[in-house]
Design a protein around this motif. Sequence first.
Motif, PDB file in Angstrom:
ATOM      1  N   LYS A  33       0.839  -1.207   0.000  1.00 56.23           N
ATOM      2  CA  LYS A  33       0.000   0.000   0.000  1.00 56.23           C
ATOM      3  C   LYS A  33       0.874   1.258   0.000  1.00 56.23           C
ATOM      4  N   ILE A  34       1.956   1.222   0.764  1.00 54.05           N
ATOM      5  CA  ILE A  34       2.881   2.362   0.749  1.00 54.05           C
ATOM      6  C   ILE A  34       3.390   2.600  -0.664  1.00 54.05           C
ATOM      7  N   LEU A  35       3.814   1.546  -1.331  1.00 52.12           N
ATOM      8  CA  LEU A  35       4.401   1.690  -2.669  1.00 52.12           C
ATOM      9  C   LEU A  35       3.365   2.077  -3.711  1.00 52.12           C
ATOM     10  N   ARG A  36       2.132   1.585  -3.566  1.00 52.98           N
ATOM     11  CA  ARG A  36       1.083   1.944  -4.525  1.00 52.98           C
ATOM     12  C   ARG A  36       0.553   3.351  -4.262  1.00 52.98           C
ATOM     13  N   SER A  37       0.042   3.572  -3.037  1.00 56.64           N
ATOM     14  CA  SER A  37      -0.663   4.817  -2.748  1.00 56.64           C
ATOM     15  C   SER A  37       0.276   5.987  -2.493  1.00 56.64           C
ATOM     16  N   TYR A  38       1.239   5.804  -1.588  1.00 56.32           N
ATOM     17  CA  TYR A  38       2.065   6.927  -1.157  1.00 56.32           C
ATOM     18  C   TYR A  38       3.170   7.269  -2.152  1.00 56.32           C
ATOM     19  N   VAL A  39       3.604   6.287  -2.930  1.00 57.61           N
ATOM     20  CA  VAL A  39       4.674   6.543  -3.906  1.00 57.61           C
ATOM     21  C   VAL A  39       4.100   6.750  -5.302  1.00 57.61           C
ATOM     22  N   ARG A  40       3.475   5.716  -5.862  1.00 58.67           N
ATOM     23  CA  ARG A  40       3.100   5.769  -7.278  1.00 58.67           C
ATOM     24  C   ARG A  40       1.892   6.670  -7.535  1.00 58.67           C
ATOM     25  N   GLU A  41       0.836   6.522  -6.783  1.00 60.87           N
ATOM     26  CA  GLU A  41      -0.412   7.210  -7.113  1.00 60.87           C
ATOM     27  C   GLU A  41      -0.486   8.631  -6.585  1.00 60.87           C
ATOM     28  N   ARG A  42      -0.022   8.877  -5.369  1.00 61.21           N
ATOM     29  CA  ARG A  42      -0.190  10.209  -4.777  1.00 61.21           C
ATOM     30  C   ARG A  42       1.113  10.978  -4.646  1.00 61.21           C
ATOM     31  N   GLY A  43       2.232  10.317  -4.819  1.00 64.07           N
ATOM     32  CA  GLY A  43       3.511  11.016  -4.821  1.00 64.07           C
ATOM     33  C   GLY A  43       3.870  11.690  -3.520  1.00 64.07           C
ATOM     34  N   LEU A  44       3.404  11.157  -2.402  1.00 61.80           N
ATOM     35  CA  LEU A  44       3.703  11.759  -1.108  1.00 61.80           C
ATOM     36  C   LEU A  44       5.074  11.337  -0.579  1.00 61.80           C
ATOM     37  N   LEU A  45       5.585  10.230  -1.099  1.00 61.74           N
ATOM     38  CA  LEU A  45       6.922   9.761  -0.748  1.00 61.74           C
ATOM     39  C   LEU A  45       7.661   9.400  -2.036  1.00 61.74           C
ATOM     40  N   SER A  46       8.954   9.664  -2.066  1.00 66.54           N
ATOM     41  CA  SER A  46       9.757   9.148  -3.170  1.00 66.54           C
ATOM     42  C   SER A  46       9.952   7.651  -2.963  1.00 66.54           C
ATOM     43  N   LEU A  47      10.307   6.951  -4.035  1.00 68.07           N
ATOM     44  CA  LEU A  47      10.540   5.514  -3.908  1.00 68.07           C
ATOM     45  C   LEU A  47      11.681   5.242  -2.929  1.00 68.07           C
ATOM     46  N   ASN A  48      12.749   6.025  -3.019  1.00 70.06           N
ATOM     47  CA  ASN A  48      13.884   5.825  -2.112  1.00 70.06           C
ATOM     48  C   ASN A  48      13.493   6.060  -0.656  1.00 70.06           C
ATOM     49  N   GLU A  49      12.720   7.110  -0.402  1.00 66.60           N
ATOM     50  CA  GLU A  49      12.318   7.410   0.974  1.00 66.60           C
ATOM     51  C   GLU A  49      11.394   6.325   1.510  1.00 66.60           C
ATOM     52  N   ALA A  50      10.472   5.834   0.690  1.00 68.21           N
ATOM     53  CA  ALA A  50       9.569   4.774   1.134  1.00 68.21           C
ATOM     54  C   ALA A  50      10.353   3.516   1.492  1.00 68.21           C
ATOM     55  N   ILE A  51      11.304   3.149   0.647  1.00 68.52           N
ATOM     56  CA  ILE A  51      12.107   1.957   0.919  1.00 68.52           C
ATOM     57  C   ILE A  51      12.946   2.155   2.184  1.00 68.52           C
ATOM     58  N   ARG A  52      13.489   3.360   2.359  1.00 63.71           N
ATOM     59  CA  ARG A  52      14.244   3.652   3.585  1.00 63.71           C
ATOM     60  C   ARG A  52      13.370   3.455   4.819  1.00 63.71           C
ATOM     61  N   LYS A  53      12.146   3.957   4.782  1.00 64.01           N
ATOM     62  CA  LYS A  53      11.243   3.851   5.919  1.00 64.01           C
ATOM     63  C   LYS A  53      10.868   2.400   6.238  1.00 64.01           C
ATOM     64  N   MET A  54      10.873   1.542   5.218  1.00 62.03           N
ATOM     65  CA  MET A  54      10.425   0.170   5.411  1.00 62.03           C
ATOM     66  C   MET A  54      11.566  -0.811   5.657  1.00 62.03           C
ATOM     67  N   THR A  55      12.812  -0.411   5.409  1.00 59.61           N
ATOM     68  CA  THR A  55      13.930  -1.348   5.501  1.00 59.61           C
ATOM     69  C   THR A  55      15.062  -0.819   6.376  1.00 59.61           C
ATOM     70  N   LEU A  56      15.706   0.260   5.944  1.00 59.47           N
ATOM     71  CA  LEU A  56      16.867   0.770   6.671  1.00 59.47           C
ATOM     72  C   LEU A  56      16.484   1.327   8.038  1.00 59.47           C
ATOM     73  N   MET A  57      15.412   2.116   8.111  1.00 55.09           N
ATOM     74  CA  MET A  57      15.026   2.718   9.394  1.00 55.09           C
ATOM     75  C   MET A  57      14.710   1.671  10.468  1.00 55.09           C
ATOM     76  N   PRO A  58      13.919   0.629  10.150  1.00 57.46           N
ATOM     77  CA  PRO A  58      13.693  -0.397  11.179  1.00 57.46           C
ATOM     78  C   PRO A  58      14.992  -1.059  11.649  1.00 57.46           C
ATOM     79  N   ALA A  59      15.899  -1.323  10.704  1.00 59.63           N
ATOM     80  CA  ALA A  59      17.176  -1.929  11.093  1.00 59.63           C
ATOM     81  C   ALA A  59      17.967  -0.990  11.995  1.00 59.63           C
ATOM     82  N   GLN A  60      18.021   0.283  11.623  1.00 57.51           N
ATOM     83  CA  GLN A  60      18.782   1.245  12.415  1.00 57.51           C
ATOM     84  C   GLN A  60      18.164   1.479  13.788  1.00 57.51           C
ATOM     85  N   THR A  61      16.855   1.307  13.890  1.00 55.95           N
ATOM     86  CA  THR A  61      16.175   1.542  15.160  1.00 55.95           C
ATOM     87  C   THR A  61      16.660   0.607  16.256  1.00 55.95           C
ATOM     88  N   ILE A  62      17.018  -0.629  15.902  1.00 53.98           N
ATOM     89  CA  ILE A  62      17.434  -1.577  16.936  1.00 53.98           C
ATOM     90  C   ILE A  62      18.864  -2.075  16.789  1.00 53.98           C
TER      91      ILE A  62
END
Length: 334
Positions: free
Chosen positions: A228-257
């Motif tokens: 849903k993040i990749l469809r709605s927030y990136v592709r359809e509504r452009g609220l996040l860039s693809l790189n930022e969305a991927i960062r939020k879903m992968t790198l940020m969780p890893a860095q958090t712990i």
Amino acid sequence: MKEGAIGIGVNASYAPGHGQKEYFALAELAIEYDVPTFTHVRYASITEPQSSFEAVKELIGNASITGAHMHICHINSTSLSDIHATLALVEDAQAKGIRVTAEAYPFGAANTVVGAAMFSGPDWRDRMSSTANNFQLGADRMTEDELADYQANNPGTFITWHFLDENKTEDLALLDASVTHPSVLIASDSVFWSYFDEDGNVKTYEGDEWPLPEKAFSHPRSTATYSKILRSYVRERGLLSLNEAIRKMTLMPAQTIEDSVPQMRNKGRIQVGMDADIVIFDPATIANLATFANAHQPTVGVQTVLVNGGFSVRDGELVLDAPHGRQIRNSAAD
């Protein structure tokens, strides 16, 4: 902690009468073992006293005094319409070096037990700005009589609670504020699957069939959060860039712990020497098909998933006997 737990979970909203001293003691325990706390903050209320704002201030206060890293679970559903105020608290705390982090999922509905403490008391609907008929069980919204019956007789039943209406511009904007905030990572808060037995009773599905049986139901975040993040927030509504969305879903969780779980320093990065945990998808077609009425529709647009270099999804098909996963443990267990 000594056996490798990655943190201390605090379900404060489900036990709102627990003492502040007890919560503070958990923060002290977390700093002793150098792990985070993961807190579902108490109250879930937009009115004061005993508001979500107050609960986030309590968490930040504990983090500031003890030095513990304290993580706020799904700041969207716990803050309700006060999301801008609680996000501002997090921003201010982080700017002062206080170890506070937060996550959100991209849905205007939560999933929890119908008998949760937050849904009790004479003014709970006002405190949560909760309208009538906003609870759902399976494919259908519950009537107020059904809600009262389940709360009285089957309080452990998991239901979906619609706290925002994504079809309303102002409600969607509140959800977007949490999802798109630079400091908020994306988490699914995935839940298990349920079904109605022959007598109409709700049971937990404990099988391992794939595809899931048609009768199974859950919250769509169990299958569709990241698509849903990749469809709605990136592709359809452009609220996040693809790189930022991927960062939020992968790198940020890893860095958090990763400070307390060294294994996570090899996660969330595509680099030489890192763990090969890789999802290959088509940005033009990836989409969440799951709905609140039918949550077990798989995401489309994902071609391959590698876990530790081994296939878990290959050519769009799930590998049912994939043996590649490994346990994640804190540094004390190394």
